[in-house]
Motif scaffolding. Sequence first.
Motif, mmCIF file in Angstrom:
data_model
loop_
_atom_site.group_PDB
_atom_site.id
_atom_site.type_symbol
_atom_site.label_atom_id
_atom_site.label_comp_id
_atom_site.label_asym_id
_atom_site.label_seq_id
_atom_site.Cartn_x
_atom_site.Cartn_y
_atom_site.Cartn_z
ATOM 1 N N ASP A 127 -26.097 2.740 -72.419
ATOM 2 C CA ASP A 127 -25.058 3.369 -71.601
ATOM 3 C C ASP A 127 -23.676 2.945 -72.088
ATOM 4 N N GLU A 130 -22.853 4.578 -75.464
ATOM 5 C CA GLU A 130 -22.535 5.998 -75.302
ATOM 6 C C GLU A 130 -21.151 6.173 -74.691
ATOM 7 N N HIS A 131 -20.797 5.306 -73.748
ATOM 8 C CA HIS A 131 -19.471 5.366 -73.132
ATOM 9 C C HIS A 131 -18.384 5.092 -74.182
ATOM 10 N N GLN A 132 -18.614 4.118 -75.045
ATOM 11 C CA GLN A 132 -17.644 3.817 -76.096
ATOM 12 C C GLN A 132 -17.478 5.004 -77.045
ATOM 13 N N ARG A 134 -17.901 8.158 -76.263
ATOM 14 C CA ARG A 134 -17.123 9.166 -75.541
ATOM 15 C C ARG A 134 -15.631 8.833 -75.590
ATOM 16 N N LEU A 135 -15.306 7.567 -75.442
ATOM 17 C CA LEU A 135 -13.904 7.155 -75.503
ATOM 18 C C LEU A 135 -13.308 7.419 -76.881
ATOM 19 N N ASP A 137 -14.328 9.705 -79.044
ATOM 20 C CA ASP A 137 -14.182 11.160 -79.169
ATOM 21 C C ASP A 137 -12.941 11.652 -78.438
ATOM 22 N N GLN A 138 -12.714 11.169 -77.225
ATOM 23 C CA GLN A 138 -11.534 11.576 -76.457
ATOM 24 C C GLN A 138 -10.255 11.143 -77.152
#
Length: 142
Positions: A127, A130-132, A134-135, A137-138
């Motif tokens: 988790d 995956e959160h890292q 997403r960050l 990518d943003q």
Amino acid sequence: MNRVDRGLLAPGAYQTYSIDQPPDTLVRAACEQAGCVAWARGWQSTIDESTPLGRQQAAYIRAQSGRTFKEQRTAAGLTVFTFEAHQRCFTDHKTRPQLFAVRDGDWRGNPTGRTRQHQRPADWVEDFGEHQLRLIDQQQKG
């Protein structure tokens, strides 16, 4: 603890990942479950029977402990009890389950009150990774 102190975003824009290990007050485990070295290999207890405490300990081992042992005397007059492996030692082993949590917000608070608890450490790590991603990518999108 790493914090973003710039205050650029509201607390709700963040997620906090934590691993907590609460005090061990509830769960006791037997030696085998706790990975006790004394259980796996056996152990020795050296007792000074010239003291009241030593006499009590030796009497307990001999008459009440229910453990298998060999007894020897040292040149210094001490009693050495050698216990075989794979029997309960004299320690009350306790275990503390780790808590792998993810909550909304940051160090300033959790505005939504939402918290998730992972059952397995590997799930928490996945988790977090995956959160890292997403960050990243943003951040690359702007």
